[in-house]
Write an enzyme that holds these catalytic residues in place. Structure first.
Site, PDB file in Angstrom:
ATOM      1  N   LYS A 150       0.850  -1.187   0.000  1.00 51.12           N
ATOM      2  CA  LYS A 150       0.000   0.000   0.000  1.00 51.12           C
ATOM      3  C   LYS A 150       0.890   1.244   0.000  1.00 51.12           C
ATOM      4  O   LYS A 150       1.915   1.261   0.674  1.00 51.12           O
ATOM      5  CB  LYS A 150      -0.843   0.050   1.288  1.00 51.12           C
ATOM      6  CG  LYS A 150      -1.984  -0.923   1.348  1.00 51.12           C
ATOM      7  CD  LYS A 150      -2.813  -0.691   2.613  1.00 51.12           C
ATOM      8  CE  LYS A 150      -3.889  -1.746   2.780  1.00 51.12           C
ATOM      9  NZ  LYS A 150      -4.912  -1.714   1.723  1.00 51.12           N
TER      10      LYS A 150
ATOM     11  N   ARG B   8      -9.618 -11.751   2.692  1.00 55.87           N
ATOM     12  CA  ARG B   8     -10.469 -12.852   2.213  1.00 55.87           C
ATOM     13  C   ARG B   8      -9.768 -14.196   2.361  1.00 55.87           C
ATOM     14  O   ARG B   8     -10.425 -15.225   2.507  1.00 55.87           O
ATOM     15  CB  ARG B   8     -10.898 -12.577   0.762  1.00 55.87           C
ATOM     16  CG  ARG B   8      -9.764 -12.555  -0.221  1.00 55.87           C
ATOM     17  CD  ARG B   8     -10.163 -11.894  -1.527  1.00 55.87           C
ATOM     18  NE  ARG B   8     -10.324 -10.440  -1.409  1.00 55.87           N
ATOM     19  CZ  ARG B   8     -10.669  -9.650  -2.407  1.00 55.87           C
ATOM     20  NH1 ARG B   8     -10.923 -10.131  -3.597  1.00 55.87           N
ATOM     21  NH2 ARG B   8     -10.779  -8.348  -2.218  1.00 55.87           N
TER      22      ARG B   8
HETATM   23  N1  BES Z   1      -7.785  -3.739   4.580  1.00 56.68           N
HETATM   24  C1  BES Z   1      -7.980  -3.431   3.217  1.00 56.68           C
HETATM   25  C2  BES Z   1      -9.304  -2.736   2.922  1.00 56.68           C
HETATM   26  C3  BES Z   1      -9.540  -1.385   3.548  1.00 56.68           C
HETATM   27  C4  BES Z   1      -9.426  -0.238   2.793  1.00 56.68           C
HETATM   28  C5  BES Z   1      -9.961  -1.255   4.861  1.00 56.68           C
HETATM   29  C6  BES Z   1      -9.689   1.002   3.335  1.00 56.68           C
HETATM   30  C7  BES Z   1     -10.211  -0.025   5.420  1.00 56.68           C
HETATM   31  C8  BES Z   1     -10.087   1.103   4.659  1.00 56.68           C
HETATM   32  C9  BES Z   1      -7.944  -4.708   2.387  1.00 56.68           C
HETATM   33  O1  BES Z   1      -7.136  -5.717   2.852  1.00 56.68           O
HETATM   34  C10 BES Z   1      -7.454  -4.337   1.033  1.00 56.68           C
HETATM   35  O2  BES Z   1      -6.363  -3.858   0.951  1.00 56.68           O
HETATM   36  N2  BES Z   1      -8.257  -4.549   0.004  1.00 56.68           N
HETATM   37  C11 BES Z   1      -7.882  -4.242  -1.314  1.00 56.68           C
HETATM   38  C12 BES Z   1      -8.422  -5.319  -2.215  1.00 56.68           C
HETATM   39  C13 BES Z   1      -7.903  -5.262  -3.623  1.00 56.68           C
HETATM   40  C14 BES Z   1      -6.414  -5.518  -3.642  1.00 56.68           C
HETATM   41  C15 BES Z   1      -8.635  -6.270  -4.455  1.00 56.68           C
HETATM   42  C16 BES Z   1      -8.490  -2.886  -1.698  1.00 56.68           C
HETATM   43  O3  BES Z   1      -9.584  -2.571  -1.244  1.00 56.68           O
HETATM   44  O4  BES Z   1      -7.822  -2.141  -2.407  1.00 56.68           O
HETATM   45 ZN    ZN Z   2      -5.106  -5.537   2.238  1.00 63.56          ZN
END
Ligand code: BES
Ligand code: ZN
Ligand code: ZN
Length: 496
Positions: free
Chosen positions: A274, A348
Site C-alpha cells: 500500500k 479474504r
Molecule cells: N484492509 C484493506 C481494505 C480497507 C481499505 C480497509 C480502506 C479499510 C479502509 C484490504 O485488505 C485491502 O487492501 N483490500 C484491497 C483489495 C484489492 C487488492 C482487491 C483494496 O480494497 O484495495
Molecule cells: Zn489488504
C-alpha cells in the site's frame, strides 16, 4: 472521561445535583422543564426568550438559578433537541453524547438530566438511547497521553437520568461498554496489539466472563491445514493466532450462530504494498475482530437463549523473506486452491479458512464482519457498511438488527456473473480480479461465499469502522461499528 450513569425514579428538580438539564424540543420544554421553570419563578423561560434561544440540536444555554447550597441545583442547562419533525431515537442517542461532552466542558462533576423525549418514544426506549449515547459520547482514547489538559485525561462525571428506566440504562451500559471495548482494541497501536496480544486479550475476557476459549498458535494453524490464513501470516515476525470463543446458554440452544471477524492487526499490503498514506489507518484492519469480541463480551452478560461461537484468524500482513508473494498458490482449509494475484487482498484469504472452520464446527448461520475493501468505501462512503447475503432471510434478519441498533448498513448484490473474475488458470480460484478494480466489494463477497453453503452474511465495514474525525457518538479512531448490530441480532429478546 470516567462516566457513571445512575437512573432515578424522581424528577429532575428532586435530585440533588449542582446542574439540572432539561431539553428544549421545537422551542418548548417538556413537563420536566416546565416544572423546573415554575419552581424557579420562570427564570428558564424568561432567559430563553431574552436570549432568543431556539434550541437547535446541540445548542445549550447555561442559567444560574441562585439557589443556596443544598437547596436544589445552582444551574440549569437548556439542551436543544431541534425541530419536532424528523426526530428519532438517534436524536436522543446523539443528544446523550453531546450532553456529556458539554457537561464535562463546563467543568461539572455531577449533573442530573431529564430523559429526553420520553413522552414521545416511551420511557424504556428513550432511557436506553440516552444512556447509550452518553456512554459512547464519553469515550476517550488517552492511554498513551502523558501530557495535556486534565479534561483530556479521565476526569470523572456522575450523571443522573431522571425518571429513567433502570433496566434500560443497565442494558445500555452493557452494550456501550462492549462498543468502547472494541474501540479500545482498534485504537491500540499495532506494535502493542499483535495477533498474540489480541488472542491474550480475548482469552482474558473469556476467563473473566465465563466463555469457553481456545487459541491456536502458528503450528496448530499450519497443522490444521489453514494454508490460506497461514500464507498471509507467514511474512511477519509476529506469529498468527486462531481465536475461538464460545457462549453456551444454560439450556441447550436450538440455534447456533457463528460470528467471524477479520483480524489483521496491521495491513501493509504485503508485496502488493500500500502507498504510505493508505497505511495510515491500517491498524483498523482488525475492527471486524474487535466487533465480534466486543459483542461476545455483551452476550456473556446478557445471556441470550442462543449459542454463539466467535472466530478470529489474527495475523499481520507484512513484507519479509518469508512473506507470501504474488503468484503463490495457497491450499485453503476447504481444500480449494487459491492463486494470489494481490497480497493486499489478504483479508479474504484469512476469512476463507475461518469461515470453513466455523461451518465445519457447526453453525446454523454465519455473520462475518471485515474491513475488506476500499471499493465498498467508494460505493457507500464512510458511514455505511455493505451487507452481502447468500440467503435472503438471514440477510434481512441482520439488516433489521442493524436498523434497530442504529447502525447504517445497505444491501449490495452478490452478482454471480462476476464470479468470472475469480477464475484462475492455475488454481481453483484467484484472490482478486488482477487489474480491474470494478465491483471490488462484490467480488470479495463472492469469494467468501465460496467457503460455506450455510446462510452467510458478510458486512464490509471498511468505511464505518474507523474515522479520522470526531463523529456524533465519539472521537476520531475506532468506532466500534458492528458491536451494536451483533448484540441486537443475538443478545436481545428476539434472539431466542
Ligand atoms: N484492509 C484493506 C481494505 C480497507 C481499505 C480497509 C480502506 C479499510 C479502509 C484490504 O485488505 C485491502 O487492501 N483490500 C484491497 C483489495 C484489492 C487488492 C482487491 C483494496 O480494497 O484495495
Ligand atoms: Zn489488504
Ligand atoms: Zn486488509
Amino acid at each position: 472521561m470516567e462516566l457513571t450513569l445512575k437512573s432515578a425514579r424522581r424528577y429532575v428538580d428532586e435530585i440533588p445535583a449542582p446542574l439540572a438539564v432539561v431539553g428544549v424540543w421545537g422551542g418548548e420544554f417538556s413537563e420536566e422543564g416546565n416544572k423546573l421553570d415554575a419552581r424557579h419563578r420562570k427564570a428558564l423561560s424568561k432567559m430563553m426568550e431574552e436570549l432568543h434561544f431556539k434550541g437547535d440540536f446541540g445548542e445549550t444555554l447555561l442559567i444560574p438559578l441562585g439557589s443556596r447550597k443544598g437547596e436544589g441545583p445552582g444551574f440549569a442547562l437548556l439542551f436543544g433537541l431541534g425541530k419536532k419533525r424528523g426526530v428519532s431515537l438517534e436524536t436522543v442517542r446523539q443528544a446523550g453524547a453531546r450532553l456529556v461532552q458539554e457537561i464535562a466542558r463546563l467543568g461539572f462533576k455531577e449533573a442530573v438530566s431529564e430523559t429526553f423525549l420520553s413522552d414521545k418514544f416511551g420511557k424504556k426506549e428513550a432511557s436506553y438511547a440516552l444512556a447509550e449515547g452518553a456512554l459512547l459520547g464519553g469515550y476517550a482514547w488517552n492511554k498513551y497521553k502523558t501530557t495535556g489538559p486534565a479534561s483530556k485525561r479521565g476526569e470523572k462525571l456522575r450523571l443522573w437520568l431522571a425518571r429513567a428506566s433502570g433496566p434500560a440504562v443497565e442494558q445500555a451500559a452493557i452494550v456501550a461498554e462492549a462498543v468502547n471495548y472494541a474501540r479500545d482494541l482498534v485504537n491500540e497501536p499495532p506494535n502493542v496489539l499483535t495477533p498474540a496480544e489480541l488472542a491474550q486479550r480475548a482469552s482474558a475476557m473469556a476467563q473473566e466472563l465465563g466463555l469457553e476459549v481456545e487459541i491456536w498458535d502458528e503450528n496448530q494453524i499450519k497443522q490444521a491445514g489453514m494454508g490460506a490464513f497461514y500464507g498471509v501470516a507467514q511474512g511477519s515476525a509476529n506469529p498468527p493466532r486462531f481465536i475461538q470463543l464460545t457462549y453456551k446458554p444454560q439450556n441447550p440452544a436450538s440455534r447456533v450462530i457463528a460470528m467471524v471477524g477479520k483480524g489483521l492487526t496491521f495491513d501493509t499490503g504485503g508485496y502488493s504494498l500500500k502507498p504510505s498514506e493508505a497505511q495510515i489507518t491500517m491498524k483498523c484492519d482488525m475492527a471486524g475482530a474487535a466487533a465480534v469480541l466486543g459483542a461476545m463480551r455483551a452476550i456473556a452478560r446478557l445471556k441470550p437463549e442462543v449459542e454463539v461461537r466467535a472466530y478470529v484468524a489474527a495475523a499481520e500482513n507484512m513484507i519479509s523473506g518469508t512473506a507470501y508473494r504474488v503468484s503463490d498458490v495457497l491450499k485453503s482449509l476447504s481444500g480449494k486452491t487459491i492463486e494470489v494475484l494481490n497480497t493486499d487482498a489478504e483479508g479474504r484469504l484469512t476469512l476463507a479458512d475461518a469461515i470453513t472452520y466455523a461451518d465445519r464446527r457447526g453453525a446454523d448461520a454465519i455473520v462475518e464482519l471485515s474491513t475488506l475493501t476500499g471499493a465498498c468505501v467508494v460505493a457507500l462512503g464512510e458511514k455505511i457498511a455493505g451487507l452481502f447475503a447468500n440467503d435472503a432471510r438471514w440477510g434481512r434478519e441482520v439488516q433489521e438488527a442493524a436498523e434497530r441498533a442504529g447502525e447504517k448498513v445497505w444491501p449490495l448484490p452478490m452478482e454471480e456473473e462476476y464470479l468470472e473474475a475469480l477464475k484462475s488458470s492455475t488454481a481453483d480460484l484467484k484472490n482478486t480480479h488482477g487489474r480491474s478494480r470494478s465491483g471490488g466489494a462484490i467480488t470479495a463477497a463472492l469469494f467468501l461465499a465460496k467457503f460455506t453453503e450455510k446462510p452467510l452474511v458478510h458486512l464490509d465495514i471498511a468505511g464505518p469502522a474507523y474515522t479520522e474525525k470526531a463523529h456524533a457518538l465519539g472521537p476520531a479512531g475506532g468506532t466500534g461499528f458492528g458491536v451494536r448490530t451483533l448484540i441486537e441480532l443475538l443478545g436481545g429478546d428476539e434472539a431466542s
